[in-house]
Design a protein around this motif. Structure first.
Motif, PDB file in Angstrom:
ATOM      1  N   GLY A  81     -23.763 -18.723 -44.619  1.00 53.43           N
ATOM      2  CA  GLY A  81     -25.023 -18.104 -44.238  1.00 53.43           C
ATOM      3  C   GLY A  81     -25.220 -16.770 -44.922  1.00 53.43           C
ATOM      4  O   GLY A  81     -25.017 -16.629 -46.127  1.00 53.43           O
ATOM      5  N   CYS A  82     -25.595 -15.767 -44.138  1.00 54.86           N
ATOM      6  CA  CYS A  82     -25.836 -14.427 -44.670  1.00 54.86           C
ATOM      7  C   CYS A  82     -24.554 -13.613 -44.799  1.00 54.86           C
ATOM      8  O   CYS A  82     -24.603 -12.437 -45.171  1.00 54.86           O
ATOM      9  CB  CYS A  82     -26.821 -13.689 -43.770  1.00 54.86           C
ATOM     10  SG  CYS A  82     -26.186 -13.429 -42.097  1.00 54.86           S
ATOM     11  N   GLY A  83     -23.417 -14.198 -44.484  1.00 54.92           N
ATOM     12  CA  GLY A  83     -22.146 -13.492 -44.616  1.00 54.92           C
ATOM     13  C   GLY A  83     -21.790 -12.608 -43.442  1.00 54.92           C
ATOM     14  O   GLY A  83     -20.950 -11.715 -43.584  1.00 54.92           O
ATOM     15  N   ALA A  84     -22.389 -12.846 -42.275  1.00 57.56           N
ATOM     16  CA  ALA A  84     -22.051 -12.050 -41.092  1.00 57.56           C
ATOM     17  C   ALA A  84     -20.986 -12.779 -40.280  1.00 57.56           C
ATOM     18  O   ALA A  84     -21.131 -13.966 -39.986  1.00 57.56           O
ATOM     19  CB  ALA A  84     -23.292 -11.803 -40.233  1.00 57.56           C
TER      20      ALA A  84
ATOM     21  N   GLY B 168     -21.358 -16.839 -40.322  1.00 61.31           N
ATOM     22  CA  GLY B 168     -22.669 -16.902 -40.966  1.00 61.31           C
ATOM     23  C   GLY B 168     -23.802 -16.370 -40.132  1.00 61.31           C
ATOM     24  O   GLY B 168     -24.896 -16.943 -40.124  1.00 61.31           O
ATOM     25  N   GLY B 169     -23.573 -15.279 -39.404  1.00 64.46           N
ATOM     26  CA  GLY B 169     -24.582 -14.858 -38.437  1.00 64.46           C
ATOM     27  C   GLY B 169     -24.546 -15.850 -37.285  1.00 64.46           C
ATOM     28  O   GLY B 169     -23.489 -16.132 -36.729  1.00 64.46           O
TER      29      GLY B 169
ATOM     30  N   ARG C 162     -18.164 -24.963 -45.661  1.00 61.64           N
ATOM     31  CA  ARG C 162     -18.924 -26.202 -45.447  1.00 61.64           C
ATOM     32  C   ARG C 162     -17.983 -27.361 -45.144  1.00 61.64           C
ATOM     33  O   ARG C 162     -18.245 -28.180 -44.263  1.00 61.64           O
ATOM     34  CB  ARG C 162     -19.769 -26.495 -46.685  1.00 61.64           C
ATOM     35  CG  ARG C 162     -20.735 -27.670 -46.518  1.00 61.64           C
ATOM     36  CD  ARG C 162     -21.594 -27.824 -47.749  1.00 61.64           C
ATOM     37  NE  ARG C 162     -22.501 -26.708 -47.901  1.00 61.64           N
ATOM     38  CZ  ARG C 162     -22.780 -26.111 -49.055  1.00 61.64           C
ATOM     39  NH1 ARG C 162     -22.197 -26.529 -50.169  1.00 61.64           N
ATOM     40  NH2 ARG C 162     -23.634 -25.122 -49.107  1.00 61.64           N
ATOM     41  N   ALA C 163     -16.872 -27.422 -45.872  1.00 62.94           N
ATOM     42  CA  ALA C 163     -15.902 -28.491 -45.642  1.00 62.94           C
ATOM     43  C   ALA C 163     -15.308 -28.415 -44.244  1.00 62.94           C
ATOM     44  O   ALA C 163     -14.909 -29.438 -43.672  1.00 62.94           O
ATOM     45  CB  ALA C 163     -14.799 -28.421 -46.691  1.00 62.94           C
TER      46      ALA C 163
ATOM     47  N   GLY D 103     -28.587 -17.196 -47.487  1.00 63.69           N
ATOM     48  CA  GLY D 103     -28.102 -18.102 -46.457  1.00 63.69           C
ATOM     49  C   GLY D 103     -27.834 -19.501 -46.954  1.00 63.69           C
ATOM     50  O   GLY D 103     -26.815 -20.103 -46.631  1.00 63.69           O
ATOM     51  N   ALA D 104     -28.733 -20.055 -47.776  1.00 66.87           N
ATOM     52  CA  ALA D 104     -28.584 -21.442 -48.210  1.00 66.87           C
ATOM     53  C   ALA D 104     -27.614 -21.601 -49.380  1.00 66.87           C
ATOM     54  O   ALA D 104     -27.078 -22.690 -49.602  1.00 66.87           O
ATOM     55  CB  ALA D 104     -29.950 -22.019 -48.593  1.00 66.87           C
ATOM     56  N   GLY D 105     -27.408 -20.546 -50.164  1.00 65.21           N
ATOM     57  CA  GLY D 105     -26.487 -20.630 -51.288  1.00 65.21           C
ATOM     58  C   GLY D 105     -26.994 -21.498 -52.418  1.00 65.21           C
ATOM     59  O   GLY D 105     -26.212 -22.091 -53.165  1.00 65.21           O
TER      60      GLY D 105
END
Length: 416
Positions: free
Chosen positions: A294-297, A265-266, A287-288, A64-66
């Motif tokens: 996040g988790c890619g959801a 991101g979920g 982010r931009a 999630g945080a990368g």
């Protein structure tokens, strides 16, 4: 669930696996003989060599945080004491299935990554942390099959949104409740049993194993993400796609081409309306744009879906999932959920949008975990992308008078 698919650069759009650098595969258990035949459990490189490879490849955590994986590994390695390494497979996000899928069908890939993380950090113990019963059975089977080596315990936890937060993981493994604790110290400083602890998402560890066995495919391994795609029409899929893929390409590939918005991101990345289709699937790009991978959801909103109703259900779920340890989280998530519920039901007063705007700016960063931040981001993104819907919502036929469910049922996805 429509299946497990690939959009990797050297593969066609279809069922996995498509290449040796893929983290996914068919939805059947990969036993040790298959994994060994594919090059798994190869002798570990010198710890410094593998760590340098992970750093050079630019692998980031997939929980999630990368956060850069090499930095996290190095911090645990350099802390005083004998480290512990943890494969974190507890998916709190209701719309994500990638971690449970890996543990159910490719547990050897995860255990191999855990073995390599232990080699890099000098750990003497490993743990696999999960809540899914089918995943637990697969991991236990894989542990019985694997080559002898690192001691690995399996720790099962009751499922909750916050149970996978790294300090909650440590607390549960040490025999306590799966609830976050105040930081510092962070687990890399003092974690399981007081030892420096690496808490790594299972997909992160899977990609460490792939980097070790397939160094020639490093760019593909690090550049791909497992993502869970779903929407209100019931279509869902687990997909492995390269970073930078436009969201409209994902929507088109899996039957969501008519979507008008997306929840990223979920529940952590917020709602995005106009312009969502041009967003790239990567950490910095999202982010931009004010979102998060996040988790890619990804949850796609189709025509007729009400973003106010989606936001109300998401915050109601988060409020119900609060660990109830931080007063600001209990009151903050409750206030956000209550205000959005009033908007959804058509009973909000004229000052509600201003209160939501103020709260969504003041609350992030004030809780012990990211749950409060997620709720605030959902409210803020609704105000940013759909400001007119709040004013017009009294006439929404799909939401009027309805109380938002607290169980997250809208976002739930079955493991393929």
């Amino acid at each position: 669930m429509t299946g497990v698919f690939s959009l990797l650069p050297d593969g066609r759009h279809g069922l996995l696996p498509q290449s040796p650098g893929s983290a996914a595969g068919s939805s059947s258990y990969e036993d040790s003989s298959r994994y060994l035949a594919a090059g798994g459990y190869a002798p570990a490189s010198a710890p410094g060599t593998l760590l340098d490879r992970i750093g050079a490849a630019g692998l980031r955590g997939r929980g999630g945080a990368g956060f850069p994986a090499a930095v996290k590994l190095r911090a645990v390695r350099d802390a005083p004491g004998t480290p512990v390494v943890v494969a974190n497979g507890e998916e709190g996000e209701p719309g994500s299935v990638k971690d449970r899928w890996l543990l159910r069908y490719r547990p050897h890939l995860v255990l191999d990554g855990l073995r390599l993380a232990a080699a890099v950090t000098g750990a003497g113990r490993g743990c696999v942390y999960l809540s899914d019963a089918q995943a637990e059975q697969a991991v236990l089977r894989a542990l019985a099959e694997r080559p002898a080596g690192l001691r690995v315990d399996v720790v099962r936890t009751p499922h909750s949104y916050v149970a996978g937060e790294e300090s909650a993981v440590v607390r549960r493994i040490d025999g306590g409740p799966a609830l976050p604790t105040a930081k510092p110290p962070r687990p890399f400083e003092r974690g399981v049993g007081g030892a420096p602890t690496l808490v790594a998402n299972v997909e992160t560890l899977a990609r460490v194993a792939l980097l070790h066995s397939r160094p020639e495919a490093a760019a593909e391994v690090v550049g791909a993400h497992l993502v869970t795609l779903s929407g209100s029409d019931g279509r869902s899929a687990l997909a492995e796609v390269p970073a930078g893929t436009r969201l409209d390409a994902l929507a088109d590939a899996w039957g969501h081409g008519k979507a008008e918005a997306v929840l990223l991101g979920g529940l952590f990345g917020g709602l995005h309306g106009a312009g969502w289709a041009d967003l790239p699937l990567d950490l910095e790009g999202l982010r931009a744009a004010g979102g998060a991978l996040g988790c890619g959801a990804l949850y796609f909103l189709h025509p007729g879906d009400c973003p106010v109703g989606v936001a109300s259900e998401a915050t109601a779920y988060l409020a119900a999932q609060s660990a109830r340890q931080c007063g600001v989280c209990v009151s903050g998530t409750g206030a956000l959920a209550g205000a959005l519920s009033a908007v959804a039901r058509g009973t909000a007063d004229p000052g509600t949008p201003d209160r939501l705007r103020r709260w969504s700016g003041q609350l992030p960063g004030r809780g012990a975990c990211g749950l409060l931040d997620a709720a605030a981001r959902i409210a803020a993104s609704l105000l940013t992308h759909f400001p007119d819907r709040l004013d017009e919502h009294r006439d929404c036929p799909g939401c009027a008078g309805a109380a938002a469910p607290e169980d997250g049922r809208r976002f739930l996805v079955a493991v393929p």
